[in-house]
Design an enzyme around this catalytic site. Sequence first.
Site, PDB file in Angstrom:
ATOM      1  N   HIS A 147      -8.490 -11.732  -1.638  1.00 37.08           N
ATOM      2  CA  HIS A 147      -9.812 -11.168  -1.374  1.00 37.08           C
ATOM      3  C   HIS A 147     -10.535 -10.747  -2.648  1.00 37.08           C
ATOM      4  O   HIS A 147     -11.592 -10.121  -2.573  1.00 37.08           O
ATOM      5  CB  HIS A 147      -9.689  -9.987  -0.411  1.00 37.08           C
ATOM      6  CG  HIS A 147      -9.135 -10.386   0.924  1.00 37.08           C
ATOM      7  ND1 HIS A 147      -8.492  -9.494   1.767  1.00 37.08           N
ATOM      8  CD2 HIS A 147      -9.113 -11.585   1.559  1.00 37.08           C
ATOM      9  CE1 HIS A 147      -8.106 -10.137   2.867  1.00 37.08           C
ATOM     10  NE2 HIS A 147      -8.472 -11.402   2.752  1.00 37.08           N
ATOM     11  N   GLY A 190      -1.700  -0.687   2.832  1.00 37.51           N
ATOM     12  CA  GLY A 190      -0.699   0.360   3.011  1.00 37.51           C
ATOM     13  C   GLY A 190       0.156   0.635   1.800  1.00 37.51           C
ATOM     14  O   GLY A 190       0.769   1.699   1.712  1.00 37.51           O
ATOM     15  N   VAL A 224      -7.989  -5.302  -3.255  1.00 35.20           N
ATOM     16  CA  VAL A 224      -8.944  -5.544  -4.341  1.00 35.20           C
ATOM     17  C   VAL A 224      -8.887  -4.436  -5.389  1.00 35.20           C
ATOM     18  O   VAL A 224      -9.760  -4.350  -6.247  1.00 35.20           O
ATOM     19  CB  VAL A 224     -10.386  -5.666  -3.788  1.00 35.20           C
ATOM     20  CG1 VAL A 224     -10.489  -6.811  -2.793  1.00 35.20           C
ATOM     21  CG2 VAL A 224     -10.860  -4.358  -3.141  1.00 35.20           C
ATOM     22  N   CYS A 236     -20.098 -15.040 -20.202  1.00 33.37           N
ATOM     23  CA  CYS A 236     -18.829 -15.524 -20.743  1.00 33.37           C
ATOM     24  C   CYS A 236     -18.856 -15.408 -22.266  1.00 33.37           C
ATOM     25  O   CYS A 236     -19.841 -15.770 -22.913  1.00 33.37           O
ATOM     26  CB  CYS A 236     -18.587 -16.963 -20.315  1.00 33.37           C
ATOM     27  SG  CYS A 236     -17.035 -17.671 -20.911  1.00 33.37           S
ATOM     28  N   GLY A 245       2.853  -3.007   4.129  1.00 32.78           N
ATOM     29  CA  GLY A 245       1.623  -2.246   4.297  1.00 32.78           C
ATOM     30  C   GLY A 245       0.441  -3.047   4.770  1.00 32.78           C
ATOM     31  O   GLY A 245      -0.689  -2.773   4.372  1.00 32.78           O
ATOM     32  N   THR A 246       0.661  -4.012   5.639  1.00 34.30           N
ATOM     33  CA  THR A 246      -0.440  -4.821   6.164  1.00 34.30           C
ATOM     34  C   THR A 246      -0.318  -4.955   7.671  1.00 34.30           C
ATOM     35  O   THR A 246       0.777  -5.144   8.205  1.00 34.30           O
ATOM     36  CB  THR A 246      -0.476  -6.217   5.515  1.00 34.30           C
ATOM     37  OG1 THR A 246      -1.421  -7.036   6.212  1.00 34.30           O
ATOM     38  CG2 THR A 246       0.889  -6.898   5.546  1.00 34.30           C
ATOM     39  N   GLN A 299      -3.818  -8.844  -0.405  1.00 30.48           N
ATOM     40  CA  GLN A 299      -5.137  -8.777   0.218  1.00 30.48           C
ATOM     41  C   GLN A 299      -5.962  -7.642  -0.377  1.00 30.48           C
ATOM     42  O   GLN A 299      -7.094  -7.415   0.036  1.00 30.48           O
ATOM     43  CB  GLN A 299      -4.985  -8.559   1.726  1.00 30.48           C
ATOM     44  CG  GLN A 299      -4.170  -9.630   2.430  1.00 30.48           C
ATOM     45  CD  GLN A 299      -3.811  -9.231   3.843  1.00 30.48           C
ATOM     46  OE1 GLN A 299      -4.516  -9.558   4.787  1.00 30.48           O
ATOM     47  NE2 GLN A 299      -2.718  -8.505   3.991  1.00 30.48           N
ATOM     48  N   THR A 331      -1.927   3.523  -0.393  1.00 31.85           N
ATOM     49  CA  THR A 331      -2.401   4.802   0.143  1.00 31.85           C
ATOM     50  C   THR A 331      -1.819   5.998  -0.605  1.00 31.85           C
ATOM     51  O   THR A 331      -2.491   7.023  -0.756  1.00 31.85           O
ATOM     52  CB  THR A 331      -2.074   4.923   1.637  1.00 31.85           C
ATOM     53  OG1 THR A 331      -0.678   4.677   1.840  1.00 31.85           O
ATOM     54  CG2 THR A 331      -2.878   3.929   2.458  1.00 31.85           C
ATOM     55  N   ASP A 365      -6.482   3.452   3.544  1.00 36.06           N
ATOM     56  CA  ASP A 365      -6.337   2.120   4.121  1.00 36.06           C
ATOM     57  C   ASP A 365      -7.547   1.839   5.007  1.00 36.06           C
ATOM     58  O   ASP A 365      -8.554   2.546   4.960  1.00 36.06           O
ATOM     59  CB  ASP A 365      -5.015   1.988   4.881  1.00 36.06           C
ATOM     60  CG  ASP A 365      -4.902   2.968   6.045  1.00 36.06           C
ATOM     61  OD1 ASP A 365      -5.932   3.557   6.440  1.00 36.06           O
ATOM     62  OD2 ASP A 365      -3.791   3.145   6.567  1.00 36.06           O
TER      63      ASP A 365
END
EC number: 2.3.1.286
Length: 483
Positions: free
Chosen positions: A134, A54, A116, A167, A209-210, A114, A57, A63
């Site tokens: 996440h 949230g 990404v 790497c 916002g969750t 949470q 957005t 969302d």
Amino acid sequence: MSLGYAEKLSYREDVGNVGMPEIFDSPELLHKKIEELAVMVRESKHLVVFTGAGISTSSGIPDFRGPKGVWTLQRSGKGVPGASLPFHRAVPTLTHMALVELEKTGRLKFVISQNVDSLHLRSGLPREKLAELHGNSFKEICPSCKKEYLRDFEIETIGLKDTPRRCSDKNCGARLKDTVLDWEDALPPEEMDAAKEQCQTADLVLCLGTSLQITPACNMPLLSLKNGGRVAIVNLQATPKDKKASLVIHGLVDKVIAGVMYMMNLRIPPYIRTDFVQISLRNSVKKKCVRWTLRVTSIHGLRAPLPFLRSVEVSFPERPDMKPVVLKEQPFSLQRETSMNRPFVMLLTFNFSDGCGCSSSSIEWPVDFLKQKDSFVRDRSLVLQELQHAAEHRSRAGQHAILEREGVPRAETSIHALVTNIVRYDTEDSKAAVPMATWMNSNGSLSKRHMDAIGCNPASSKKQKLVATRHRRKGLNPATQKV
């Protein structure tokens, strides 16, 4: 453009409650709750913020559980919704930038996310103050030495799979992996442990916002309660943790956080995006001529994309005998053959992609095949700080600076930083004298003037004079005001 992350997730029937109705507190109640939250934040000695979809957005990223959320639409058979911008050009929201300011002032100790979308890191939040439960769609990690690589392009895979890159550590060289979890992947222990420790220490965990439905992450904020801490929730839908919270606010996160910052007399810094490009010029002698190759590539590797560039124009202002060209396909490359004894200047114009705050930026590149250029490395943090200061002062993007150069016989390579966007969120000096109702729209969204993307082209001279006159009447310095 659809969201690659949502499309890459493996299918799962049970994603919890979706399509939940949105709840809006009345303007009077919202104002009262914002005042209460501002007091809680001001009095907190160890503030931890827990964020969900949230908060992103308003940047154009959908969302998951809202009326038009990813999983809501998927359940109704409508597929993954499109984003209003390419994922890699999404801009941190007012809330992201407010958190940066709260961290700089010492009030905010840690952020648990949470999401990404990489917007927390893109906003300037220090990596050591962030746990990404996440993963991050723009980050790779070396499974051997644990070195992290933050990219300016979206990683091709999810589910902790191998990526095409290795790497860069000479003592390692292991194949890199993406960091985004799929449904069955366990939360990364390092991120999980840090998040738990911070929640246990916090005297206030602010959830923004969750929906607090995804386990085990959703239970973390409640860890603060065991040591006398409190939980506050700002979300448009009810959550399973509402009964445990000391304060629940139903409203747009940006609006609530803007109110909190206003009441705490804190500014919301502008977002200034800086992208990087590598330019190389290699040559070989052919009798009295020189055959040279110009390449414009990503700092992340020769094969890595440059998502912020649409094309590169190469021209030669002082040499009408040399034909200009527009390079439209990546990797950008140009081969020519010229006289060894005649130096010239190349003008490289970088035409930016959609979502950037200005259309282009140009760099002059002097070329003299009889002289080898010196090598140097500048202080990156200092250069970027100066660039951002210049962009903020001028209220426009397009500035550039060289970070390092390596000159060797028959070749030179340099890395340049370019300011590709600037977004202001809090620029009205007179706002403090204006009632809250006038800078918050009745429909629950922020007034447009508090979310203004600034392009490369300055305002017209007539508009500048009008604004300058208005500022002088108010006793303000026109040079520091946004047009």
